[in-house]
Design a protein around this motif. Structure first.
Motif, mmCIF file in Angstrom:
data_model
loop_
_atom_site.group_PDB
_atom_site.id
_atom_site.type_symbol
_atom_site.label_atom_id
_atom_site.label_comp_id
_atom_site.label_asym_id
_atom_site.label_seq_id
_atom_site.Cartn_x
_atom_site.Cartn_y
_atom_site.Cartn_z
ATOM 1 N N ALA A 1 7.055 3.579 4.809
ATOM 2 C CA ALA A 1 5.657 3.027 4.399
ATOM 3 C C ALA A 1 5.498 1.630 4.882
ATOM 4 C CB ALA A 1 5.532 3.199 3.043
ATOM 5 N N GLY A 2 4.242 1.140 5.198
ATOM 6 C CA GLY A 2 3.974 -0.232 5.680
ATOM 7 C C GLY A 2 2.582 -0.416 6.044
ATOM 8 N N ALA A 3 2.598 -1.498 6.996
ATOM 9 C CA ALA A 3 0.940 -1.706 7.393
ATOM 10 C C ALA A 3 1.228 -2.227 8.900
ATOM 11 C CB ALA A 3 0.464 -3.194 6.767
ATOM 12 N N PHE A 4 0.071 -2.124 9.719
ATOM 13 C CA PHE A 4 -0.197 -2.382 10.907
ATOM 14 C C PHE A 4 -1.215 -2.959 11.591
ATOM 15 C CE2 PHE A 4 -2.503 1.563 10.346
ATOM 16 C CZ PHE A 4 -3.613 1.374 11.101
ATOM 17 N N LEU A 5 -1.041 -3.739 12.575
ATOM 18 C CA LEU A 5 -2.346 -4.279 13.257
ATOM 19 C C LEU A 5 -2.709 -3.767 14.577
ATOM 20 C CD1 LEU A 5 -4.379 -6.653 13.830
ATOM 21 C CD2 LEU A 5 -2.712 -8.258 14.404
ATOM 22 N N GLU A 6 -3.596 -3.375 14.814
ATOM 23 C CA GLU A 6 -3.708 -2.815 16.471
ATOM 24 C C GLU A 6 -4.954 -3.508 16.948
ATOM 25 O OE1 GLU A 6 -3.135 1.396 17.423
ATOM 26 O OE2 GLU A 6 -5.181 1.346 18.429
ATOM 27 N N MET A 7 -4.297 -4.092 18.416
ATOM 28 C CA MET A 7 -5.638 -4.789 19.373
ATOM 29 C C MET A 7 -5.498 -4.028 20.691
ATOM 30 S SD MET A 7 -4.341 -8.698 18.697
ATOM 31 C CE MET A 7 -2.851 -8.366 18.873
ATOM 32 N N ASN A 8 -6.866 -3.887 20.945
ATOM 33 C CA ASN A 8 -7.097 -2.858 21.986
ATOM 34 C C ASN A 8 -7.827 -3.706 23.158
ATOM 35 O OD1 ASN A 8 -7.958 -0.989 19.532
ATOM 36 N ND2 ASN A 8 -6.384 -0.158 20.912
ATOM 37 N N PRO B 1 1.505 -4.629 16.617
ATOM 38 C CA PRO B 1 2.636 -4.987 15.755
ATOM 39 C C PRO B 1 2.663 -4.149 14.313
ATOM 40 C CG PRO B 1 1.192 -6.968 15.702
ATOM 41 C CD PRO B 1 0.605 -5.626 16.487
ATOM 42 N N GLU B 2 3.883 -3.823 13.914
ATOM 43 C CA GLU B 2 3.972 -3.251 12.436
ATOM 44 C C GLU B 2 5.084 -3.871 11.492
ATOM 45 O OE1 GLU B 2 2.912 1.141 14.182
ATOM 46 O OE2 GLU B 2 4.648 0.882 13.121
ATOM 47 N N VAL B 3 4.828 -3.491 10.354
ATOM 48 C CA VAL B 3 5.839 -3.962 9.394
ATOM 49 C C VAL B 3 5.961 -2.693 8.467
ATOM 50 C CG1 VAL B 3 4.362 -5.372 8.045
ATOM 51 C CG2 VAL B 3 6.753 -5.510 7.643
ATOM 52 N N PHE B 4 7.216 -2.165 8.162
ATOM 53 C CA PHE B 4 7.303 -0.999 7.295
ATOM 54 C C PHE B 4 8.758 -1.099 6.619
ATOM 55 C CE2 PHE B 4 7.625 1.046 11.417
ATOM 56 C CZ PHE B 4 8.860 1.521 11.406
ATOM 57 N N LEU B 5 8.787 -0.556 5.406
ATOM 58 C CA LEU B 5 10.115 -0.339 4.667
ATOM 59 C C LEU B 5 10.651 1.085 5.113
ATOM 60 C CD1 LEU B 5 12.307 -0.691 2.427
ATOM 61 C CD2 LEU B 5 10.782 0.398 0.860
ATOM 62 N N ASN B 6 11.566 1.331 5.536
ATOM 63 C CA ASN B 6 12.198 2.585 6.075
ATOM 64 C C ASN B 6 13.686 3.032 5.290
ATOM 65 O OD1 ASN B 6 13.899 3.634 9.101
ATOM 66 N ND2 ASN B 6 12.909 4.905 7.756
ATOM 67 N N ARG B 7 13.720 4.089 4.631
ATOM 68 C CA ARG B 7 14.788 4.677 4.018
ATOM 69 C C ARG B 7 15.128 5.875 4.607
ATOM 70 N NH1 ARG B 7 17.772 4.414 -0.717
ATOM 71 N NH2 ARG B 7 18.465 6.309 -1.252
ATOM 72 N N ILE C 1 -6.896 -2.812 11.315
ATOM 73 C CA ILE C 1 -5.775 -3.158 10.441
ATOM 74 C C ILE C 1 -5.871 -2.070 9.471
ATOM 75 C CG2 ILE C 1 -4.647 -4.586 8.555
ATOM 76 C CD1 ILE C 1 -6.275 -7.119 9.955
ATOM 77 N N GLY C 2 -4.343 -1.649 9.047
ATOM 78 C CA GLY C 2 -4.475 -0.561 8.297
ATOM 79 C C GLY C 2 -3.069 -0.309 7.695
#
Length: 224
Positions: free
Chosen positions: A67-74, A82-88, A33-34
């Motif tokens: 800018a945002g966050a992510f969860l990575e499963m391997n 899956p990710e979530v981030f604000l995009n301008r 998670i990052g």
């Protein structure tokens, strides 16, 4: 028009469900998670157009950020991210009288599927659901419509250096039927079509915690 508070509440709920409801699943495989942040460059072509005084203009490319966050499963050499981030995103219409800057703010929720090609090099692709927060164009009398969502596709690659990742991707927003008549300060009227901005996105990611950090092996190879 929905307020920023309502959008932030909705996105906070999405993040909470993303990380909490997946907690049981990530215990059985490698995960991390990052957070992420970076810049983007719009490549619009026919994506965002204005028909003004019988002349059609496409938004010229410009820089923005995300800018945002992510969860990575391997799962061996495969990954689900899956990710979530604000995009301008930004563009500029080069009208004959004077240029007009155009900006688009949205929350992007991509679900990426990837493959570990070699050591720390991954490729990925997947759909992205986008909540439009705000649209703005200079020198207009009317606020642009922003209370809708878009469906997009993202694909790219990333390279890992211990807890850091360098991530380069292309974000393509699918066409829609949205349009709006816009009145400008100088009395001109224009037909504004779609308003989507396709982008090249460069991000620097940092893995905060998880069991897939530098010392963990994946798919028979290890990260640098």
């Amino acid at each position: 028009m929905k307020t920023y508070f309502q959008f932030n509440l909705r996105i906070t709920t999405v993040i909470f469900l993303l990380f909490v409801l997946s907690g049981h699943e990530v215990q059985s495989q490698e995960y991390s998670i990052g957070i992420k942040a970076g810049v983007n460059y719009s490549l619009n072509d026919n994506g965002s157009e204005v028909l003004r005084n019988a002349v059609q203009y496409s938004a010229e490319s410009d820089f923005g950020y995300q800018a945002g966050a992510f969860l990575e499963m391997n799962f061996g050499k495969w990954l689900l991210r899956p990710e979530v981030f604000l995009n301008r995103a930004r563009g500029e219409f080069e009208f004959r009288e004077s240029p007009s800057s155009y900006s688009l703010e949205k929350i992007s929720l991509p679900l990426l599927f990837g493959y570990n090609v070699f050591r720390s090099f991954d490729v990925y692709a997947g759909p992205a659901y986008q909540f439009i927060l705000n649209k703005e164009m200079e020198n207009t009398l009317d606020p642009l419509l922003d209370d809708h969502s878009n469906l997009a596709a993202q694909f790219g690659f990333k390279i890992s250096f211990n807890r850091l990742e360098l991530d380069l991707r292309y974000d393509f927003t699918f066409p829609s039927e949205d349009f709006q008549i816009v009145n400008f300060n100088n009395g001109n009227r224009a037909y504004f079509d779609e308003g989507r901005l396709n982008q090249i996105m460069l991000s620097l990611n940092y893995k905060i915690f998880g069991n897939n950090l530098p010392s963990a092996r994946r798919g028979g190879s290890c990260y640098f």
